[in-house]
Design a protein around this motif. Sequence first.
Motif, PDB file in Angstrom:
ATOM      1  N   ASP A  31       0.840  -1.195   0.000  1.00 50.36           N
ATOM      2  CA  ASP A  31       0.000   0.000   0.000  1.00 50.36           C
ATOM      3  C   ASP A  31       0.884   1.258   0.000  1.00 50.36           C
ATOM      4  O   ASP A  31       1.663   1.468   0.944  1.00 50.36           O
ATOM      5  CB  ASP A  31      -0.885  -0.035   1.257  1.00 50.36           C
ATOM      6  N   PRO A  32       0.791   2.073  -1.023  1.00 55.90           N
ATOM      7  CA  PRO A  32       1.660   3.262  -1.081  1.00 55.90           C
ATOM      8  C   PRO A  32       1.474   4.161   0.153  1.00 55.90           C
ATOM      9  O   PRO A  32       2.444   4.769   0.629  1.00 55.90           O
ATOM     10  CB  PRO A  32       1.239   3.975  -2.363  1.00 55.90           C
ATOM     11  N   ALA A  33       0.244   4.238   0.658  1.00 59.88           N
ATOM     12  CA  ALA A  33      -0.010   5.083   1.836  1.00 59.88           C
ATOM     13  C   ALA A  33       0.824   4.599   3.026  1.00 59.88           C
ATOM     14  O   ALA A  33       1.424   5.403   3.744  1.00 59.88           O
ATOM     15  CB  ALA A  33      -1.499   5.068   2.188  1.00 59.88           C
ATOM     16  N   ARG A  34       0.912   3.299   3.205  1.00 63.39           N
ATOM     17  CA  ARG A  34       1.717   2.767   4.313  1.00 63.39           C
ATOM     18  C   ARG A  34       3.198   2.930   4.014  1.00 63.39           C
ATOM     19  O   ARG A  34       4.013   3.137   4.915  1.00 63.39           O
ATOM     20  CB  ARG A  34       1.395   1.299   4.539  1.00 63.39           C
ATOM     21  N   ALA A  35       3.551   2.826   2.754  1.00 65.04           N
ATOM     22  CA  ALA A  35       4.971   2.930   2.386  1.00 65.04           C
ATOM     23  C   ALA A  35       5.551   4.299   2.728  1.00 65.04           C
ATOM     24  O   ALA A  35       6.721   4.416   3.113  1.00 65.04           O
ATOM     25  CB  ALA A  35       5.152   2.649   0.892  1.00 65.04           C
TER      26      ALA A  35
END
Lengths: 296, 296
Positions: free
Chosen positions: A61-65
Motif C-alpha cells: 500500500d503506497p499510503a503505508r509505504a
Amino acid sequence: MAEQPLFRRVALLGFGLIGGSIARRARQTGDIAAEIVANARSEATLARVRELGIADRVEADPARAVEGADCVILCAPVGAYAELAQAIAPHLAPGCIVTDVGSTKQSVLRDVGPLLPEGVHFVPAHPLAGTEYSGPDSGFATLFEGRWCLLTPPPGADEAAVEKVAELWRRCGSMVETMEAAHHDRVLAIVSHLPHLIAFTICGTADDLEGESRQQVLQFAASGFRDFTRIAASDPVMWRDVFLNNREALLEMLARFTEDAQAMARAVRWGDAAYIEDKIRRGRIIRRSLIELKQA
Amino acid sequence: MAEQPLFRRVALLGFGLIGGSIARRARQTGDIAAEIVANARSEATLARVRELGIADRVEADPARAVEGADCVILCAPVGAYAELAQAIAPHLAPGCIVTDVGSTKQSVLRDVGPLLPEGVHFVPAHPLAGTEYSGPDSGFATLFEGRWCLLTPPPGADEAAVEKVAELWRRCGSMVETMEAAHHDRVLAIVSHLPHLIAFTICGTADDLEGESRQQVLQFAASGFRDFTRIAASDPVMWRDVFLNNREALLEMLARFTEDAQAMARAVRWGDAAYIEDKIRRGRIIRRSLIELKQA
Ligand SMILES: NC(=O)c1ccc[n+]([C@@H]2O[C@H](COP(=O)([O-])OP(=O)(O)OC[C@H]3O[C@@H](n4cnc5c(N)ncnc54)[C@H](OP(=O)(O)O)[C@@H]3O)[C@@H](O)[C@H]2O)c1
Ligand SMILES: NC(=O)c1ccc[n+]([C@@H]2O[C@H](COP(=O)([O-])OP(=O)(O)OC[C@H]3O[C@@H](n4cnc5c(N)ncnc54)[C@H](OP(=O)(O)O)[C@@H]3O)[C@@H](O)[C@H]2O)c1
C-alpha cells in the motif's frame, strides 16, 4: 562510506529500472538512506523485491509505504502519478520531501503539486539515464554515474529541500542541473521523446511490409534499423505515458522534423546533391560536439 | 590456411572502410588473393595505403590497377562507379570477374553493366557490414564475420563467376544470399537507407533550434538522440550517393514512414493511449524477432 545517510527513510513508489537502481545504489553506498521502503503495483513485483532483498521493507500500500518517510520518490510511469499522489497525500509526514524520476516535468507539476499538503516539499527530478530494460531485475547501482540529473523545482521551492535532492543525485554519481519544467520538456522532446517515437514508428512501418519483404527486413536488419529496434524495445506503458504527458513539445518537434524530412525527400527526388551532403555534414558536426562534451 | 588463394590478383578500386577491410582479411587469411593491388582517388589515401603496407602494389591509375587482375572489386561510393567503369573497361583481362560492395544495386547494374566488355563477368555484391568510420585506417579483417553478403547477379550471369564471388565472401566470414537487385534496394531502403536519412535529419532539426535549447540538446543528449548521432556520423559522400541511387525505394519507404508518424502524432494529440501502446508493443516484437534471428 564515512558520510551520514542523507535521509532517515526513503520510500520508493515503483520499483523498476529506475527505482531499483536507486535502491541498489543506496544499499551499496549506505550514504543515501538509513532505511529503504519499497512499493510497487503488482504482487509479482512486490514478491520479487522481497526476494532480491534490496529493500528493508516492502509495502503493498503506497499510503503505508510513505508513513514516517523523510523522502518519497515517485518511480512509476508518469501517467500513474496523479493517482499515487492522491493515495499518499494524507499520509505524508510534515517536512517530507516528495520527488520523482519521471521523464516529463510539466505534467508532474500539474498532477502532483496541487495534491501535496502544506509543509511537504516538492522537488521534481529527472535522471537522464536508462536502458531499454524494465522491471525489478533491470536496475543496477551504477546506472546514474556520470549522467545528468535535471531538477525542475516549482517557483518558491524550499532551497534546502532542493539542495537535498541535488545531493541525493550527486551521491548516485550524477551531475545536477536545475531548469524550468517547460524548458526541460522541450529539450527532452527532441533528445529523447521524438527519437523514441520515430524508432517505434519505423518498426511498425517495417512490420507492415508484405510477406517476403517483411521477413527479409528481419533477416538482413542492417546497422541503422538494428539500432532503432534497440530503442524501440523500451517499456510500452512508460513511453505511452511520456508521449501523452509531453504532447505539445513532442508534436512541435515532430512537425519540425517532418518538415526537414520532406525537404530532404525533395532534394533526393530532384537530385540536389549539395543539399543532401550539407545536411549529412551537419549531422557529423553535432556528433563531434557530443564527443567533445563527452555525451557520446 | 591450407587453401589455395581464390584469385591470382585482386584489384581494389577504392580503399576505405570496406576496401581496406577486404585487403586486411585477404592478407590475414592468405586464401583470397595471391596479390592485392590497391587504387584510390587522392594522393593522401594512396600514400597512406603504401605506408600501411596492406597491399602488394598501389596504383594511382585505376586502368593500370586492373591490368592482369582476375578479380576487380569496386569499393568507391556508388556515384563514382560509372566513371570508374569507363576508365577500366578497355583494360580488363578476358574472363576477369568484376564485382563491387555498393549499398545500392539497381544503380550498379545500370551504371556498370553496359560498359563492361564481352567475356568479363559481372557479379554485384553488397556486404551488410559497416561502421560509422571511413578512410584507409578504418578497416579491419573481421568486419564481415557473421554478417550477410547479398549478391545480385544480372539475369544470365555466369554461374561459376557467381560461385567464386560467393566463396570470396564466405572466406571473409560472411553468409551469402542471392536476390534480385530491385528487391535488394527495397529491403535496404527500410533497414538501412531510411534510418540513415532519419538520423541525419533529426540532427539537423536539433541543430536548427534557437541558442539555449540547441546548447542543451548537446549537453543533455539522452540515449535516443545519442544513438541517432552515431549513425549520423557516417560519410557524407557515400550516403549522398546511396540516397541518390536508391531514390524510388527510399522515397516510397519515407512516405510510408511519414504516414505512420502522422498517425502516431494524431494519437498523441487526441490521447489515444491504446493506439500508442499497441504501436510500441509491435516495436518490441520486431526487436525480439531480431534477437531470435541473432541479428540484434
Ligand atoms: N527507463 C528509462 O530509460 C527512464 C529514464 C529516466 C526516467 N524514467 C522514468 O522513470 C519512471 C519509471 O521508469 P522505469 O523505467 O523504472 O519503469 P519500469 O521498469 O517499468 O518500472 C515501473 C514501476 O512502476 C510501477 N507502476 C506501474 N504502474 C503503476 C501504477 N499505476 N501505480 C503504481 N505503481 C505503478 C511498476 O509496478 P509493477 O512492476 O508492479 O507493475 C514498476 O515497479 C517513469 O516515470 C519514467 O518516465 C525512465
Ligand atoms: N560504410 C559502410 O557502412 C558500408 C557498408 C556496406 C557497403 N558500403 C559501400 O562501400 C563503398 C565504399 O564505402 P566505404 O565506407 O569504404 O567508403 P570510404 O571509407 O569513404 O572509402 C571510399 C574510397 O573510395 C575512394 N573514392 C571516393 N570517390 C572516388 C571517386 N570519385 N573515384 C575513385 N575512387 C573514389 C576513396 O578514395 P579517397 O580516400 O582517395 O577519396 C576511398 O578510398 C560504397 O559504395 C558504400 O556504399 C559501405
